[in-house]
Every structure is written in structure tokens, then in C-alpha cells.
Design a protein around this motif. Sequence first.
Motif, short mmCIF file in Angstrom:
data_model
loop_
_atom_site.label_atom_id
_atom_site.label_comp_id
_atom_site.label_asym_id
_atom_site.label_seq_id
_atom_site.Cartn_x
_atom_site.Cartn_y
_atom_site.Cartn_z
N LYS A 135 46.19 -10.15 -14.07
CA LYS A 135 45.10 -9.59 -13.75
C LYS A 135 45.47 -7.84 -13.85
O LYS A 135 44.57 -6.98 -14.46
CB LYS A 135 44.52 -9.95 -12.33
CG LYS A 135 43.96 -11.24 -12.25
CD LYS A 135 43.41 -11.45 -10.69
CE LYS A 135 42.98 -12.99 -10.65
NZ LYS A 135 42.56 -13.26 -9.34
N ASN A 136 46.53 -7.45 -13.30
CA ASN A 136 46.82 -6.06 -13.54
C ASN A 136 46.95 -5.87 -14.99
O ASN A 136 46.70 -4.48 -15.29
CB ASN A 136 48.13 -5.84 -12.58
CG ASN A 136 48.03 -6.04 -11.26
OD1 ASN A 136 46.84 -5.93 -10.75
ND2 ASN A 136 49.01 -6.24 -10.55
N GLU A 161 43.45 -5.51 -16.52
CA GLU A 161 42.88 -4.06 -15.80
C GLU A 161 43.49 -2.87 -16.72
O GLU A 161 42.80 -1.87 -17.02
CB GLU A 161 43.25 -3.75 -14.50
CG GLU A 161 42.36 -5.13 -13.82
CD GLU A 161 42.70 -4.93 -12.01
OE1 GLU A 161 43.28 -3.75 -11.64
OE2 GLU A 161 41.99 -5.67 -11.54
N GLN A 209 41.30 -0.34 -19.23
CA GLN A 209 41.20 1.00 -19.09
C GLN A 209 41.62 1.69 -20.09
O GLN A 209 41.28 3.01 -20.52
CB GLN A 209 42.00 1.41 -17.85
CG GLN A 209 41.55 1.16 -16.32
CD GLN A 209 40.32 1.90 -15.91
OE1 GLN A 209 40.38 2.93 -16.56
NE2 GLN A 209 39.93 1.35 -14.87
N GLN A 255 33.03 -4.38 -9.72
CA GLN A 255 34.11 -4.44 -10.91
C GLN A 255 33.35 -5.61 -11.99
O GLN A 255 33.25 -5.56 -13.19
CB GLN A 255 35.33 -4.53 -10.65
CG GLN A 255 36.38 -4.45 -11.98
CD GLN A 255 37.75 -4.41 -11.48
OE1 GLN A 255 37.91 -5.03 -10.30
NE2 GLN A 255 38.56 -4.44 -12.36
N VAL A 271 33.66 -8.03 -16.78
CA VAL A 271 34.46 -7.06 -16.08
C VAL A 271 34.13 -5.74 -16.64
O VAL A 271 34.31 -5.43 -17.80
CB VAL A 271 35.92 -7.18 -16.04
CG1 VAL A 271 36.63 -6.11 -15.19
CG2 VAL A 271 36.39 -8.71 -15.66
N VAL A 283 34.01 -1.49 -17.08
CA VAL A 283 34.93 0.01 -16.62
C VAL A 283 33.78 0.87 -17.32
O VAL A 283 33.48 0.97 -18.34
CB VAL A 283 36.26 -0.02 -17.41
CG1 VAL A 283 36.65 1.34 -17.40
CG2 VAL A 283 37.15 -1.09 -16.83
#
Length: 591
Positions: free
Chosen positions: A43-44, A47, A51, A241, A251, A253
Amino acid sequence: MFQRFKELNTLRNQIFIGFVLVMLIILLVSGAFVYDRVSILLKNNAERHIQQTAVQANGRLNALIGQIDSLMGQVANHPTVQQLLLEELNGNEVSFNQRQSLLQIISSYQAYMPSVGSLELYTADYRLLFPIKDGSLGTRINEPYISEANIQKGRLVWIGVDPHDSQSLLAIRQVSLMDRWFSRGGYLMARIQRSYFQLDDPISGSDGGESVLLVNDEGRLLGSSEAPEADLLPLLESVDQTVSFHGKEYVQVKLRSDKTSWTLLVLTPVSYVTKGLSVLRTVLLLSGGLGALLFLIMSFLLSTMITRPIIHLIRAMRKSRLGVLTPNSQKVSTMELRELNYTYNGMVANMNDLIRVVYEKEVLQSRTELKALQAQINPHFLFNTLEAFNWSLEEKGEEELAGLVVVMSRLFRYIIGRPNNKDEWVALSEEVEQIRRYLKIMEMRMGERLSWDIVLDPREAAVPVPKLLIQPIVENAILHGVESRVGSGSVEVTITPSPRDGWTSVKVSDNGPGMDEDTLRALRSTLEGGPPISAKGNGVGLVNVQRRLKLYYGEEGIKSEGLIIESRLSEGTVITFEIPSNGGYTYEPEQ
């Protein structure tokens, strides 16, 4: 029922069930922990990837905006444009031919950027100067955008979708007159195709990765003219989010562009983000099932390996009752079973004691015969023979050869030494004397080609060193230094106190041909355990010295740096090393 359970209550079954339970618990705990940690990691990573995509898209947007800004700046600063706007500002009406000359200028700039549909030039009082038709800036765009262009004083102001053409976007900038102290001279407006800002495929029908959308503050999609009009304002106003759009979970951004006041919206399907988790779940289930199966098999084999020696021992005991006195030769791994097996084998050994005694007598007799054979080649036989050669040569007047025999006799006696452990260590004075004998023999062999010198500081004469520590270095200097040199050569051995307190420095140098950088590097690699640098064995003696230095002076506190080799072509080679002055050993000369 109880009787049947009692029959199954064997040591092997107990071990088997215990191992299986322990392994299953370990698999469950470790699998859950790995799944949790890897899920967080995936998940990190997702993300961070999203980004990074947003940052890259923003960079591409800024590059596109920079191209438009550069193009409009070049047109606004063109001398003809500046001259026409200056005449209008001075009250001189621009002629038709002058306006028509702008066509060639602006067309040449548009050729470099086909995405720019048209460029419109207005005077300071909002009259259309180019293209050649009637029009007013006030009827083309709203007044707030004109006021913002005046405030920005030449910076680009983005308007949005063209009211007269939904397939295009508008941007305006004020034209500053350089000859009038950059005062306002007019306005330049560009009409750009919307596809020019299509940073990624629209989200309609997309089942792949993320989609990058360019949206204005009203929630209108700007980067695509073919996508169906969709109200993206709820996505802009959402602080969550994870959002739902067109029946799918995404998701999101958001990244706002400072140059356009528009928003970059990066939407990534949740299924795309969690795809790795489903794969991880499948891998963990498969690996867990396979691991459980392997644990079952290994547990069965291990329990069998533990109980099998007991069965073999029972069989061996039964044979001993029948008169077959053989020890149990099966290998036993556990301490308890090993003690039991040792006890049984000891009983068999006591019963076969007579046979063992006879065997030991035969072995003792064989060893006695071997010692008798060894006695025939006692070193004293060699020394006595050399002494006999010496007497015979002296009687014949061959004093030089007799001296050579004496030197060789002492050389051999030094090398063979005395039969005790202390003979491994000698004083530096003895080692230097051994080197003198060796050099004398080499001098007789090589004649005037060899000259040598030994310098021993008296304070270092009693320093203990392992025997034959320096002599291999001297031998190497002669073999690869003096003998490889055309003409005469020299070898120098210098032993002095080291600048480090409590240490002794030993240096052996020659004026031979030396070594280049590649050979020197290969030799140093050989000393560190690498392959020899030539089939001739170059460096073998030095490797021996290096290993002995590490062996005798490798403890903490007295650790030696080993051999330090310096060499240059046609200048010779210098080998130095340092040893503690006490050597870690107290030398006691023979009484």
C-alpha cells in the motif's frame, strides 16, 4: 477403545504429533505476520507511485504551459507587433496592409506549434487588430480575465474553455511596449486545442492503471475534447482518499497547478492498487499448504530417525544373547540414545578384550619397525657426512671449498634445528647470521654479480623472531631481483628500531628490474590469498612469510600489518615489515 489408543501411544507418534502442531502454529503466525507487513508495504509503495505519477504529470503540464508562454512571449516582443501597437497608442490608425503583414509573422510562429489554433492581437482599447475582422476583446472574454492580465503585467493568464469553441482553451497576456517603459500596449490571446493538455487517457472504460485528468475549479474536464462531459466537482471537493466514480472505486490524488489554478486529478482503480495483495494472499496460501505438507513428511521422517536406533539396538542385544558379539554400528544422534549405545558397545568391548590386546601388540610392533627405519636417516648422518667432506677438502688444500662445506653444514643444522618446540623461535642475531651464510653461498655461485650488505642495530639483536622469517625475502630478492638484472646487483638487509615505540623494522631491498603497477597489484593480491602471479612460483616465499606474520603476530594489541612492498620499473624492489620488539615470546638462548 482405550486399549487401541494405548497401542498407538508410541514414542514415534508422540514426536510426530508434537512436531506437526508446532509447525502448524509457526506457519499460521508467520503467515499472518508476513501478510500484514507486506500488505502495508504494498500500500505504501502504491501511494508513493501515485504521488510520483502526480508530480510527473504536473511537470509535463508545466512544460506544456512553458511552451505556450514562450511562443506568446516571442510574438508579443516581435518588433512589428510592438511597432503597430505603439502607433495605435499614439493615435495613428494602423493600415490594412500593416495588419495584413501580421499574418506572415504569426503564421511562422504557429508552424512550430500546430496545437495553437489561432493567435488574436487586441489594442489597449480592446479593438481586434488581428485577424483582420471586426471584434472586441470585451465581447470575447469576461472583464475579470482582462483585469487579471493587467495585474499580471505580461504573465500568462489562463481563461479556460473557449465560449465560442468547446474544443479549445483560451490564454491571454498583456503586451508591454518596450519603447514606452513597458506600459500596456495591447493584448495577445491564444486559442489552444484541448487535446494538447491530454496528459493521460480518460477514465471512461479504463481498466488499467491510473488516469491523469486536468480539471478547472468548476469541475470541468479540460484535457480531453472527446471524453463525455462529466461533473468532476464532487471529486475535487472530496477529502477522502478513496472515491466512487462511474460505478468504480478509485484512489485519488489531487495536485493544484500554480500557473493555471487548475487541478491535476490522478485516479487509480482500487483493484489495481490491491492487485498485489491478492497475489500475495494466493502465494501465502500455496506456500503455507506446501510447507504444511513438507512439515508432515519431515516430521514423520524425523520421528522415524529418532526411534529407528532404539529398534536396531534392541536387535543387536538379542543377537548378543545368541553368542554373536558384535557392537551396534548404527549412528545415533541424540545424547540419551548415544549413551545407551555406548554402554552396550562397552560391554561387547570387554568381552573382546583379548582380541583387542593382540591387535594393539601388532600395532606397537609395526610402530617400532617404523622408528627403526626413521633412525637410519637421522640428521646427524647428514652433518657427519658434511664434516667428513670438510676434513677431506682441508687435507687436499681446498680451503675455499672446505669453507663452503662448513657454511652449508651450519646452514643445514640451522634449518633442521634441535628437537624441541622452542627451536621455532630464534634471536634476530641468529637469523641474520643464517642470512649471511646464505648470501655467502650465493656470492660464491654468482661471483661479482652479487654484492650485499647487512645492517643490524645492536639494540635489536636479541629480538625474538620465528626461524627463517627473513631468509625467504632475501632469496626472493636474489631470484627475481639480482638474477633478473643485466650486470651486477646488490641486496641490502636493514634492521632498525621502528618509529613506533616497541616495534622493530626489517627492510630488504634490491636494485633489480622492479615491477610495473599491474605486476605489483597482482603480487599484493597473491599475498591476500589470491592466485600466484606466474607458473614460476613468483611470490610463494613471500606468501609463506605473510602467513607466518599473520599467525604469530595476529593477536589484538600486537597485530602486524604484514609485508609492505614498494617497487618501480628499473629501480628495484623494497619489502618491509614490522614486528614487536618482544615478539610476544621470551627468547631463551640455548645453554
